[in-house]
Write a protein that holds these residues in place. Structure first.
Motif, PDB file in Angstrom:
ATOM      1  N   GLN A   1      67.486  39.936  24.300  1.00 46.28           N
ATOM      2  CA  GLN A   1      66.675  40.989  24.903  1.00 46.28           C
ATOM      3  C   GLN A   1      67.473  42.287  24.911  1.00 46.28           C
ATOM      4  O   GLN A   1      68.632  42.313  25.278  1.00 46.28           O
ATOM      5  CB  GLN A   1      66.278  40.620  26.327  1.00 46.28           C
ATOM      6  N   VAL A   2      66.828  43.358  24.493  1.00 47.98           N
ATOM      7  CA  VAL A   2      67.482  44.653  24.405  1.00 47.98           C
ATOM      8  C   VAL A   2      67.430  45.357  25.755  1.00 47.98           C
ATOM      9  O   VAL A   2      66.395  45.348  26.439  1.00 47.98           O
ATOM     10  CB  VAL A   2      66.807  45.523  23.337  1.00 47.98           C
ATOM     11  N   ALA A   3      68.543  45.956  26.141  1.00 52.39           N
ATOM     12  CA  ALA A   3      68.579  46.760  27.362  1.00 52.39           C
ATOM     13  C   ALA A   3      69.411  48.002  27.101  1.00 52.39           C
ATOM     14  O   ALA A   3      70.509  47.915  26.546  1.00 52.39           O
ATOM     15  CB  ALA A   3      69.175  45.953  28.518  1.00 52.39           C
ATOM     16  N   LEU A   4      68.885  49.148  27.459  1.00 49.15           N
ATOM     17  CA  LEU A   4      69.583  50.416  27.335  1.00 49.15           C
ATOM     18  C   LEU A   4      69.640  51.044  28.722  1.00 49.15           C
ATOM     19  O   LEU A   4      68.598  51.251  29.345  1.00 49.15           O
ATOM     20  CB  LEU A   4      68.831  51.341  26.376  1.00 49.15           C
ATOM     21  N   CYS A  22      75.129  55.747  27.416  1.00 50.70           N
ATOM     22  CA  CYS A  22      74.047  54.774  27.248  1.00 50.70           C
ATOM     23  C   CYS A  22      74.689  53.434  26.896  1.00 50.70           C
ATOM     24  O   CYS A  22      75.191  53.266  25.778  1.00 50.70           O
ATOM     25  CB  CYS A  22      73.088  55.217  26.155  1.00 50.70           C
ATOM     26  N   ALA A  23      74.711  52.541  27.854  1.00 51.84           N
ATOM     27  CA  ALA A  23      75.244  51.200  27.621  1.00 51.84           C
ATOM     28  C   ALA A  23      74.147  50.353  26.983  1.00 51.84           C
ATOM     29  O   ALA A  23      73.071  50.191  27.562  1.00 51.84           O
ATOM     30  CB  ALA A  23      75.692  50.580  28.939  1.00 51.84           C
ATOM     31  N   ALA A  24      74.421  49.864  25.785  1.00 50.71           N
ATOM     32  CA  ALA A  24      73.387  49.192  25.007  1.00 50.71           C
ATOM     33  C   ALA A  24      73.678  47.710  24.857  1.00 50.71           C
ATOM     34  O   ALA A  24      74.742  47.332  24.363  1.00 50.71           O
ATOM     35  CB  ALA A  24      73.271  49.839  23.632  1.00 50.71           C
ATOM     36  N   SER A  25      72.735  46.918  25.279  1.00 45.79           N
ATOM     37  CA  SER A  25      72.794  45.482  25.046  1.00 45.79           C
ATOM     38  C   SER A  25      71.788  45.182  23.942  1.00 45.79           C
ATOM     39  O   SER A  25      70.585  45.086  24.183  1.00 45.79           O
ATOM     40  CB  SER A  25      72.437  44.724  26.330  1.00 45.79           C
ATOM     41  N   VAL A  26      72.297  45.126  22.723  1.00 43.84           N
ATOM     42  CA  VAL A  26      71.453  44.896  21.555  1.00 43.84           C
ATOM     43  C   VAL A  26      72.073  43.800  20.709  1.00 43.84           C
ATOM     44  O   VAL A  26      73.255  43.478  20.856  1.00 43.84           O
ATOM     45  CB  VAL A  26      71.283  46.185  20.710  1.00 43.84           C
ATOM     46  N   ARG A  27      71.293  43.267  19.796  1.00 47.12           N
ATOM     47  CA  ARG A  27      71.764  42.147  18.990  1.00 47.12           C
ATOM     48  C   ARG A  27      72.962  42.531  18.138  1.00 47.12           C
ATOM     49  O   ARG A  27      73.924  41.795  18.032  1.00 47.12           O
ATOM     50  CB  ARG A  27      70.638  41.614  18.116  1.00 47.12           C
ATOM     51  N   ALA A  28      72.894  43.675  17.495  1.00 49.50           N
ATOM     52  CA  ALA A  28      73.972  44.117  16.609  1.00 49.50           C
ATOM     53  C   ALA A  28      74.180  45.611  16.816  1.00 49.50           C
ATOM     54  O   ALA A  28      73.564  46.436  16.129  1.00 49.50           O
ATOM     55  CB  ALA A  28      73.629  43.803  15.163  1.00 49.50           C
ATOM     56  N   PHE A  29      75.034  45.943  17.747  1.00 45.95           N
ATOM     57  CA  PHE A  29      75.218  47.355  18.097  1.00 45.95           C
ATOM     58  C   PHE A  29      75.628  48.182  16.890  1.00 45.95           C
ATOM     59  O   PHE A  29      75.119  49.281  16.672  1.00 45.95           O
ATOM     60  CB  PHE A  29      76.271  47.465  19.196  1.00 45.95           C
ATOM     61  N   SER A  30      76.536  47.668  16.073  1.00 46.39           N
ATOM     62  CA  SER A  30      77.054  48.442  14.942  1.00 46.39           C
ATOM     63  C   SER A  30      76.007  48.656  13.858  1.00 46.39           C
ATOM     64  O   SER A  30      76.193  49.491  12.979  1.00 46.39           O
ATOM     65  CB  SER A  30      78.288  47.754  14.361  1.00 46.39           C
ATOM     66  N   ASP A  31      74.914  47.919  13.878  1.00 50.31           N
ATOM     67  CA  ASP A  31      73.841  48.062  12.893  1.00 50.31           C
ATOM     68  C   ASP A  31      72.655  48.849  13.452  1.00 50.31           C
ATOM     69  O   ASP A  31      71.574  48.847  12.865  1.00 50.31           O
ATOM     70  CB  ASP A  31      73.336  46.694  12.437  1.00 50.31           C
ATOM     71  N   THR A  32      72.865  49.489  14.572  1.00 47.09           N
ATOM     72  CA  THR A  32      71.777  50.164  15.275  1.00 47.09           C
ATOM     73  C   THR A  32      72.010  51.663  15.342  1.00 47.09           C
ATOM     74  O   THR A  32      73.132  52.091  15.631  1.00 47.09           O
ATOM     75  CB  THR A  32      71.637  49.609  16.704  1.00 47.09           C
ATOM     76  N   ALA A  33      70.983  52.422  15.052  1.00 46.88           N
ATOM     77  CA  ALA A  33      71.023  53.869  15.245  1.00 46.88           C
ATOM     78  C   ALA A  33      70.554  54.194  16.658  1.00 46.88           C
ATOM     79  O   ALA A  33      69.758  53.458  17.245  1.00 46.88           O
ATOM     80  CB  ALA A  33      70.116  54.565  14.236  1.00 46.88           C
ATOM     81  N   PHE A  34      71.047  55.301  17.160  1.00 42.97           N
ATOM     82  CA  PHE A  34      70.683  55.707  18.517  1.00 42.97           C
ATOM     83  C   PHE A  34      70.280  57.174  18.572  1.00 42.97           C
ATOM     84  O   PHE A  34      70.789  57.993  17.811  1.00 42.97           O
ATOM     85  CB  PHE A  34      71.863  55.476  19.473  1.00 42.97           C
ATOM     86  N   GLY A  35      69.376  57.443  19.478  1.00 43.11           N
ATOM     87  CA  GLY A  35      68.953  58.817  19.678  1.00 43.11           C
ATOM     88  C   GLY A  35      68.869  59.137  21.153  1.00 43.11           C
ATOM     89  O   GLY A  35      68.769  58.241  21.996  1.00 43.11           O
ATOM     90  N   TRP A  36      68.953  60.420  21.454  1.00 46.46           N
ATOM     91  CA  TRP A  36      68.717  60.922  22.796  1.00 46.46           C
ATOM     92  C   TRP A  36      67.488  61.823  22.758  1.00 46.46           C
ATOM     93  O   TRP A  36      67.371  62.689  21.883  1.00 46.46           O
ATOM     94  CB  TRP A  36      69.910  61.720  23.303  1.00 46.46           C
ATOM     95  N   PHE A  37      66.607  61.615  23.707  1.00 49.55           N
ATOM     96  CA  PHE A  37      65.421  62.441  23.878  1.00 49.55           C
ATOM     97  C   PHE A  37      65.381  62.916  25.322  1.00 49.55           C
ATOM     98  O   PHE A  37      66.013  62.325  26.192  1.00 49.55           O
ATOM     99  CB  PHE A  37      64.157  61.631  23.569  1.00 49.55           C
TER     100      PHE A  37
END
Length: 125
Positions: A1-4, A22-37
């Motif tokens: 489960q993803v949590a930001l 932004c602390a990210a609990s994702v499956r593969a952090f290094s394979d994920t892009a991130f944005g701020w809105f």
């Protein structure tokens, strides 16, 4: 489960700085892009900054270019938004978002798969 989970917001005077995290609990952090809105009261969601999954491409809204910097720490699974020379018009709720293998189109909210709840930034003149 993803949590930001965003943190680091607060109230500052114009010209001061803040660093959002932004602390990210994702499956593969290094394979994920991130944005701020961000979203100000009575206004729509606005793109602020984004970082590709490789970390070699960054994108900024014209309104923050030269003042804000997005970065990532893969070891800590955390994304940062360093905000300098803050202005009253930067006042908004800032949210981070994650896009698996995101490389292009990161300025569009529809590109993202998951969102945090946001952190409030208030800049007074």
């Amino acid at each position: 489960q993803v949590a930001l989970v965003e943190s680091g917001g607060g109230e500052v005077q114009a010209g001061e700085s803040l660093r959002l995290s932004c602390a990210a609990s994702v499956r593969a952090f290094s394979d994920t892009a991130f944005g701020w809105f961000r979203q100000a009261p009575g206004k729509g969601r606005e793109f602020v900054a984004a970082l590709s999954w490789r970390g070699d491409s960054t994108y900024y809204a014209d309104s923050v270019k030269g003042r804000f910097t997005i970065s990532r720490d893969n070891a800590k699974s955390t994304v940062y938004l360093q905000m300098n020379s803050l202005r009253p018009e930067d006042t908004a709720t800032y949210s981070c978002a994650a896009a698996v293998a995101g490389e292009y189109g990161l300025e569009y909210a529809t590109r993202y798969d998951d969102w945090g709840k946001g952190t409030q930034v208030t800049v007074s003149s």
